[in-house]
Design a protein around this motif. Structure first.
Motif, PDB file in Angstrom:
ATOM      1  N   GLU A   1     -21.121  60.477  44.152  1.00  0.00           N
ATOM      2  CA  GLU A   1     -21.538  61.180  42.939  1.00  0.00           C
ATOM      3  C   GLU A   1     -22.936  60.798  42.470  1.00  0.00           C
ATOM      4  O   GLU A   1     -23.498  61.463  41.607  1.00  0.00           O
ATOM      5  CB  GLU A   1     -20.527  60.945  41.818  1.00  0.00           C
ATOM      6  CG  GLU A   1     -19.166  61.515  42.140  1.00  0.00           C
ATOM      7  CD  GLU A   1     -18.168  61.300  41.029  1.00  0.00           C
ATOM      8  OE1 GLU A   1     -18.488  60.614  40.030  1.00  0.00           O
ATOM      9  OE2 GLU A   1     -17.050  61.824  41.165  1.00  0.00           O
TER      10      GLU A   1
ATOM     11  N   TRP B   1     -23.440  69.123  37.715  1.00  0.00           N
ATOM     12  CA  TRP B   1     -23.779  68.499  38.987  1.00  0.00           C
ATOM     13  C   TRP B   1     -25.239  68.697  39.359  1.00  0.00           C
ATOM     14  O   TRP B   1     -25.808  67.884  40.095  1.00  0.00           O
ATOM     15  CB  TRP B   1     -22.843  68.984  40.098  1.00  0.00           C
ATOM     16  CG  TRP B   1     -21.491  68.388  39.924  1.00  0.00           C
ATOM     17  CD1 TRP B   1     -20.357  69.015  39.501  1.00  0.00           C
ATOM     18  CD2 TRP B   1     -21.146  67.008  40.089  1.00  0.00           C
ATOM     19  NE1 TRP B   1     -19.330  68.113  39.402  1.00  0.00           N
ATOM     20  CE2 TRP B   1     -19.783  66.877  39.766  1.00  0.00           C
ATOM     21  CE3 TRP B   1     -21.848  65.880  40.488  1.00  0.00           C
ATOM     22  CZ2 TRP B   1     -19.120  65.656  39.833  1.00  0.00           C
ATOM     23  CZ3 TRP B   1     -21.177  64.672  40.556  1.00  0.00           C
ATOM     24  CH2 TRP B   1     -19.839  64.568  40.230  1.00  0.00           C
TER      25      TRP B   1
ATOM     26  N   GLN C   1     -17.988  65.336  47.092  1.00  0.00           N
ATOM     27  CA  GLN C   1     -17.645  64.422  45.998  1.00  0.00           C
ATOM     28  C   GLN C   1     -17.486  62.971  46.432  1.00  0.00           C
ATOM     29  O   GLN C   1     -17.084  62.127  45.638  1.00  0.00           O
ATOM     30  CB  GLN C   1     -16.409  64.924  45.268  1.00  0.00           C
ATOM     31  CG  GLN C   1     -15.162  64.992  46.075  1.00  0.00           C
ATOM     32  CD  GLN C   1     -14.028  65.664  45.311  1.00  0.00           C
ATOM     33  OE1 GLN C   1     -14.180  66.029  44.145  1.00  0.00           O
ATOM     34  NE2 GLN C   1     -12.898  65.840  45.954  1.00  0.00           N
TER      35      GLN C   1
ATOM     36  N   HIS D   1     -22.536  69.644  45.591  1.00  0.00           N
ATOM     37  CA  HIS D   1     -21.414  69.757  44.657  1.00  0.00           C
ATOM     38  C   HIS D   1     -21.703  70.865  43.633  1.00  0.00           C
ATOM     39  O   HIS D   1     -20.814  71.675  43.305  1.00  0.00           O
ATOM     40  CB  HIS D   1     -21.214  68.407  43.967  1.00  0.00           C
ATOM     41  CG  HIS D   1     -19.832  68.173  43.478  1.00  0.00           C
ATOM     42  ND1 HIS D   1     -19.335  66.919  43.263  1.00  0.00           N
ATOM     43  CD2 HIS D   1     -18.830  69.013  43.140  1.00  0.00           C
ATOM     44  CE1 HIS D   1     -18.104  66.990  42.812  1.00  0.00           C
ATOM     45  NE2 HIS D   1     -17.779  68.264  42.725  1.00  0.00           N
TER      46      HIS D   1
ATOM     47  N   HIS E   1     -25.741  64.980  47.564  1.00  0.00           N
ATOM     48  CA  HIS E   1     -24.314  65.219  47.305  1.00  0.00           C
ATOM     49  C   HIS E   1     -24.152  66.007  45.999  1.00  0.00           C
ATOM     50  O   HIS E   1     -23.359  66.939  45.927  1.00  0.00           O
ATOM     51  CB  HIS E   1     -23.544  63.902  47.208  1.00  0.00           C
ATOM     52  CG  HIS E   1     -23.200  63.284  48.510  1.00  0.00           C
ATOM     53  ND1 HIS E   1     -24.084  62.520  49.220  1.00  0.00           N
ATOM     54  CD2 HIS E   1     -22.046  63.310  49.229  1.00  0.00           C
ATOM     55  CE1 HIS E   1     -23.501  62.092  50.327  1.00  0.00           C
ATOM     56  NE2 HIS E   1     -22.250  62.562  50.355  1.00  0.00           N
ATOM     57  N   ARG E   2     -24.905  65.617  44.977  1.00  0.00           N
ATOM     58  CA  ARG E   2     -24.833  66.303  43.685  1.00  0.00           C
ATOM     59  C   ARG E   2     -25.255  67.763  43.832  1.00  0.00           C
ATOM     60  O   ARG E   2     -24.639  68.659  43.247  1.00  0.00           O
ATOM     61  CB  ARG E   2     -25.692  65.600  42.637  1.00  0.00           C
ATOM     62  CG  ARG E   2     -25.147  64.244  42.225  1.00  0.00           C
ATOM     63  CD  ARG E   2     -25.975  63.628  41.114  1.00  0.00           C
ATOM     64  NE  ARG E   2     -25.769  64.354  39.858  1.00  0.00           N
ATOM     65  CZ  ARG E   2     -24.786  64.122  39.006  1.00  0.00           C
ATOM     66  NH1 ARG E   2     -23.889  63.190  39.258  1.00  0.00           N
ATOM     67  NH2 ARG E   2     -24.665  64.822  37.891  1.00  0.00           N
TER      68      ARG E   2
END
Length: 82
Positions: free
Chosen positions: A29, A54, A26, A38, A34-35
């Motif tokens: 974002e 996400w 997180q 996540h 990363h998404r």
């Protein structure tokens, strides 16, 4: 450093440290990787609604992989190859 952090997060997720992996996932974002991570973490948690959120912008979808373990390995391979 983001790539190294993401590899660490994947390794944490594989070892069962959801909180540690989530803390790293997180931190950005807007980044698609990363998404993606996540999204996988929320899939593992059983939070389908949040997971699907996400996935948007990650370049992947909820249904792309047969299991979170396979997906974590795929993201780890993608990070290691790049």
């Amino acid at each position: 450093m983001a790539r190294a952090d993401l590899i660490e997060a994947v390794d944490l997720a594989i070892s069962g440290d959801w909180d540690g992996a989530h803390a790293i996932a997180q931190t950005d974002e807007r980044d698609p990787v990363h998404r993606w991570l996540h999204a996988i973490l929320h899939k593992i948690e059983g939070d389908t609604f949040n997971s699907r959120y996400w996935y948007r912008g990650s370049g992947h979808s909820y249904e792309d992989f047969p299991s979170p373990d396979a997906e974590l390995q795929a993201i780890r391979n993608a990070l290691s190859d790049g």
